[in-house]
Each structure stands twice: as structure tokens, then as C-alpha cells.
Design an enzyme around this catalytic site. Structure first.
Site, PDB file in Angstrom:
ATOM      1  N   ASP A  57      -4.252  -4.246   5.528  1.00 57.67           N
ATOM      2  CA  ASP A  57      -5.085  -5.347   5.062  1.00 57.67           C
ATOM      3  C   ASP A  57      -3.391  -5.718   4.115  1.00 57.67           C
ATOM      4  O   ASP A  57      -2.791  -5.626   4.804  1.00 57.67           O
ATOM      5  CB  ASP A  57      -5.426  -4.230   3.246  1.00 57.67           C
ATOM      6  CG  ASP A  57      -5.901  -5.140   2.123  1.00 57.67           C
ATOM      7  OD1 ASP A  57      -5.924  -6.811   2.733  1.00 57.67           O
ATOM      8  OD2 ASP A  57      -6.370  -4.755   1.034  1.00 57.67           O
ATOM      9  N   SER A 116       1.092  -1.462  -0.082  1.00 54.63           N
ATOM     10  CA  SER A 116       0.170   0.259  -0.063  1.00 54.63           C
ATOM     11  C   SER A 116       0.858   1.269   0.145  1.00 54.63           C
ATOM     12  O   SER A 116       1.996   1.753  -1.045  1.00 54.63           O
ATOM     13  CB  SER A 116      -1.017   0.137   1.570  1.00 54.63           C
ATOM     14  OG  SER A 116      -2.234   0.892   0.681  1.00 54.63           O
ATOM     15  N   HIS A 150      -2.562  -0.917  -3.615  1.00 54.33           N
ATOM     16  CA  HIS A 150      -3.940  -0.450  -3.970  1.00 54.33           C
ATOM     17  C   HIS A 150      -3.114   1.283  -4.234  1.00 54.33           C
ATOM     18  O   HIS A 150      -2.413   1.909  -3.903  1.00 54.33           O
ATOM     19  CB  HIS A 150      -3.957   0.547  -2.109  1.00 54.33           C
ATOM     20  CG  HIS A 150      -3.950  -0.364  -0.998  1.00 54.33           C
ATOM     21  ND1 HIS A 150      -4.257  -0.778   0.309  1.00 54.33           N
ATOM     22  CD2 HIS A 150      -4.712  -1.945  -0.928  1.00 54.33           C
ATOM     23  CE1 HIS A 150      -4.191  -2.566   0.931  1.00 54.33           C
ATOM     24  NE2 HIS A 150      -4.390  -2.724  -0.428  1.00 54.33           N
TER      25      HIS A 150
END
Ligand SMILES: C[S@@+](CC[C@H](N)C(=O)[O-])C[C@H]1O[C@@H](n2cnc3c(N)ncnc32)[C@H](O)[C@@H]1O
EC number: 3.1.1.61
Lengths: 268, 194
Positions: free
Chosen positions: B138, B18, B45
Site C-alpha cells: 500500500d 503499516s 493501518h
């Protein structure tokens, strides 16, 4: 945890007892939905889950609602709507009457977006949008045309990027936390359940939109659904798919011509 | 910690990242061997509006074939598959890719958890998953699942991460096979090929 074999047992029960056929859905995504529901509803054993799905009509309604993925947006993929506005709908505008099928319409955001573009092109009065889905409860919502107000900022950005010309807020009235879309839009829509797996063609259309539905189907089922669409599109009509879907590997794709870079094909 | 890598057994490598992970990827890719024998999947992401940026950047940094994952495409050795923005990416038993436009998980689509979990079951002990820099959690649930199916869990050393939160959460919740500094990642991956 639920394993692949149990998924198959469950889906066979669903077919036998409720008449819905999910056996040709992409295995990994349907399994993920089943495991999610099993967890959400705190089942303690697969046997209990299976029995409930099989015998409890009320629970099966919930199963159907949760197993299908109903996420949607207005003017999702602005460049797609731009192409509809500039390349596709003006051509259809030369017809006396425009019939459009939105297959897998979910809660209706796509159908309302389309109606807005038709309205701005001054074509809505001679158009009819058939919006269908397998899941009856999303259709109930779609009929109301009310969407959470908190999403409207994003939707209006999408709308402007797609070439929208008006003030987006002219199309709805805010009502507490909901935006209620103008009834002149929904007056040109017919909502009905239709299962792409088992139901037949029901009309001929100049445009079919089926976006982000086929990603849930395996290749064989995708091809069956393309055949269904093929028998439901007039010559020189259009088929529009989601941004990650393609006609490419379907044997009859040769009889269709891609419109620019978008996921839109024209039947030759 | 497992320094000897039972490498013949890597059938897929999945890297999740991310915020702050792009730098690491740009450091890893130029240093990868050209003859990598397993598919590499990236779940990163990012904003949907920057659709092709990541693909283009990586393409310019490696001779491996890089592309956005296509629906129903088969994972092929030596190819890099990037999970497309705004879709979750699942792996089927037959090693083809299914895309899924369902609810965001951990405020993210694609979610790293979703791909890790799907791949864990398919590849079992022949899977290697790496979790990089990021500022949400996540990937943590996914790594737990990878662990339980016998796959290898690799976490970026939070001290070398621009955003340490994600690898920290992973290290707190999963026992990794190894924690690596970002500059040692490429070497580790190359050795999976031996
Ligand atoms: C992810 S939504 C897509 C909504 C919208 N078309 C879009 O792109 O934003 C998928 C929809 O397909 C519907 N669907 C799934 N299987 C179907 C089937 N066999 N027949 C008709 N609709 C189906 C689901 O109920 C869901 O509403």
C-alpha cells in the site's frame, strides 16, 4: 485521467438523461468512483465513456451500481447495536406498533441485524422495517437474505459483542457458500427504491437508521436529507447515523437530544 | 538527491505507515517543532478494535493538536489528523476531509494509496508524502501519483524499517526525492517549516 470538469459534465448528463442527481455528492469520493469504473471497464477515451453513460440504458444500470458504495456488514459497530438493544428499542416496545426506516440499506445486512435484535426483545411481531436504497440491484439481494458464509464468523463475533444472547447460527442455514437468513426476519421487511436526494417522505417512523450514506453527500445535501428525516420522524422518535456522521451542524439539531455516546438522537 | 528543500511550499504533509511504523511515529512526534505551519495527516493501518490507541499515544508525545479526522473537517495548519480506522480518507479541493467506506484497497482501510492520490491532485507540488515501514505494498501507487503531480516523495530507509517490504517496494517503483533514516525524519519535517 478524468478531471473535475469532466466529472461535472458526466454528472450533468446523468441528471438530464437518467434523472439521478449526484451533483451534491462529495466531489473527491464520486470522482474516485468514476475513475475506478472508467478503469474497470477499459474505456479508451472520456468521450466514449460519456457517450456510453449517456445513451446506453443497460450500461447506466451498471454505472449506478458501481458509482454507489454498497459495502456493508452485519452488526457493524457492536456498541451501536448494544445501545439500540438496551436504550432505544425497549422504549419503542411500549408502542402498539413500531415503524422503522433503514435508508441506504444496501444489501440488507443492517436490516437483518436489526430484525434479530427485535426478535430477541420479542418485538419483531409488531414491527415493520422499511428498507430502501437508490440502487435497485442491492435491494434484489437484500430480499433474498443470503450472505457469503465466509463473513459469518466476523458477523457472529460482532453479534456477541453487541449483546446478542443466542447462538448466531440459529438464524441461518448454510447453503453451499451462502448463509440464508430465516424468513421470519424478512417477513417483517419491505424493500423499495428511494432516492434520498429527490424522493419525498413516505411515512412517519419511530426510528430511522441512515448509516454511512451521508458521508458521500456534501454539507448542503446532508442538511436537506436531515430535513427529510425530520419530517419523517414522530415526536420522541429516534435518528441513528454512522459512526463518523453527525447532526451537529444542522440548524435544527437543537430539537434533538443525543442518546449517550452513540450516534443516536431523539427528537424532542 | 534533493537536499535543499523548497520549504515555503509545503502545504500538507501526509505520512503513511503499516506494520512497524508506530515506533517511527513515536520517535518523530516528540521532536517536532511546536509552530508547524502545515497540516499533518497520518494514514496508519491498524485493527478497528483499537480505535483510539494511536491517537492517545501520539497525544502524549506532542504539543501539536492531535485528533481523529472528522468527516467534512477542514485541514488546519499545525494540526495532526489521523485517518479513522475502517474508513478511507479523501481530501477535497476545498481542503476538507471526506470519509469513504468503500472496498478495501491492498487489504487495507484506510488505504494509504487512497489518501496520497486524493491529496496529490489537490496540493500538487506543495505536498510532501512520507512512506514508512510496512509489510504490504500500500502507498506505492499513491506515491507514483504524488510524483506525477510534482509533490515530494520521501521513503523511510528500508534498512531502518522494522518491516522493510513497503519502503522497498516504493523505492523500486518510484524515484523518491529523498530516502531517510528514521532518526532523520523529524529534522526533515521541521525544515519543511522554514
Ligand atoms: C456504504 S453503504 C451503507 C450500508 C449500511 N447502511 C451500513 O452502514 O453498513 C451506502 C448505501 O447508500 C446508498 N445510497 C447512496 N446514495 C443514495 C441516495 N441518494 N439515496 C438512497 N440511498 C443512497 C448506496 O446505494 C449504498 O447502498
Amino acid at each position: 485521467m478524468i478531471d473535475n470538469e469532466q466529472v461535472e459534465i458526466l454528472l450533468n448528463d446523468v441528471l438530464e438523461n437518467h434523472g439521478y442527481d449526484f451533483l451534491e455528492y462529495s466531489p473527491a469520493s464520486i470522482k474516485r468512483r468514476i475513475i475506478r469504473l472508467y478503469g474497470l471497464d477499459n474505456f479508451v477515451s472520456f468521450a466514449e465513456f460519456r457517450y456510453t453513460v449517456k445513451t446506453d440504458k443497460q450500461y447506466f444500470k451498471r454505472f449506478l451500481e458501481e458509482i454507489t458504495v454498497n459495502v456493508t456488514e452485519m452488526f457493524r459497530d457492536p456498541s451501536f447495536y448494544k445501545s439500540l438493544r438496551n436504550d432505544v428499542l425497549p422504549v419503542l416496545g411500549t408502542y402498539p406498533f413500531i415503524r422503522i426506516w433503514v435508508a441506504g440499506c444496501s444489501t440488507g445486512e443492517e436490516a437483518y441485524s436489526l430484525a434479530i435484535v427485535l426478535k430477541e426483545l420479542n418485538l419483531l411481531h409488531k414491527s415493520l422495517i422499511y428498507a430502501t436504497d437508490i440502487n435497485p440491484s442491492v435491494l434484489e439481494k437484500a430480499k433474498k437474505g443470503m450472505f457469503p458464509l465466509s463473513y459469518l464468523k466476523q458477523y457472529s463475533e460482532n453479534y456477541l459483542q453487541s449483546g446478542g444472547l443466542k447462538d448466531f447460527s440459529a438464524y441461518y442455514t448454510a447453503n453451499y457458500s451462502l448463509a440464508k437468513f430465516d424468513e421470519s426476519l424478512s417477513s417483517k421487511m419491505i424493500f423499495s427504491t428511494h432516492n434520498l436526494v429527490s424522493d419525498h417522505s413516505f411515512n412517519e417512523f419511530q426510528l430511522i437508521l441512515c448509516r454511512n450514506v451521508l458521508i458521500y453527500f456534501d454539507k448542503g445535501l446532508q442538511h436537506k436529507v436531515f430535513n427529510l428525516f425530520d419530517s419523517s420522524i414522530e415526536k420522541l422518535g429516534y435518528l441513528a447515523l454512522g459512526s463518523k456522521e453527525s447532526l451537529e451542524f444542522w440548524p435544527k439539531a437543537r430539537e434533538y437530544k443525543r442518546v449517550k455516546m452513540e450516534k443516536i438522537w431523539r427528537k424532542l | 538527491m534533493a537536499q535543499t528543500i523548497d520549504s515555503a511550499s509545503c502545504e500538507a504533509l501526509i505520512i503513511g505507515g503499516s506494520a512497524g511504523s508506530l515506533d517511527v511515529l513515536l520517535e518523530i512526534f516528540p521532536a517536532l517543532r511546536k509552530d508547524i505551519r502545515f497540516p499533518i495527516v497520518l494514514v496508519v493501518h491498524r485493527k478497528p478494535s483499537n480505535e483510539s490507541l494511536l491517537t492517545d499515544l501520539l497525544k502524549s508525545r506532542t504539543t501539536l493538536a492531535v485528533g481523529e479526522a472528522e468527516e467534512k473537517e477542514f485541514l488546519a495548519p499545525g494540526k495532526v489528523f489521523i485517518a479513522p480506522a475502517d474508513y478511507h480518507m479523501l481530501i477535497e479541493e476545498d481542503r476538507s476531509i471526506s470519509l469513504d467506506y468503500s472496498e478495501k484497497i491492498n487489504y487495507s482501510r484506510p488505504s494509504i494509496d487512497v489518501t496520497f492520490q486524493a491529496a496529490a491532485e489537490v496540493f500538487k507540488e506543495k505536498l510532501v508524502c512520507i512512506l514508512l515501514s510496512g509489510s504490504n505494498s500500500d502507498g506505492v501507487e499513491g506515491l507514483k501519483c504524488v510524483n506525477s503531480f510534482g509533490g515530494k516523495v520521501v521513503i523511510q530507509n528500508p534498512d531502518t524499517a522494522i518491516m522493510p517490504y513497503m519502503p522497498q517496494q516504493a523505492a523500486l517503483n518510484v524515484v523518491p526525492n529523498i530516502i531517510l533514516d528514521s532518526r532523520d525524519m523529524a529534522d526533515y519535517i521541521n525544515k519543511l517549516n522554514d
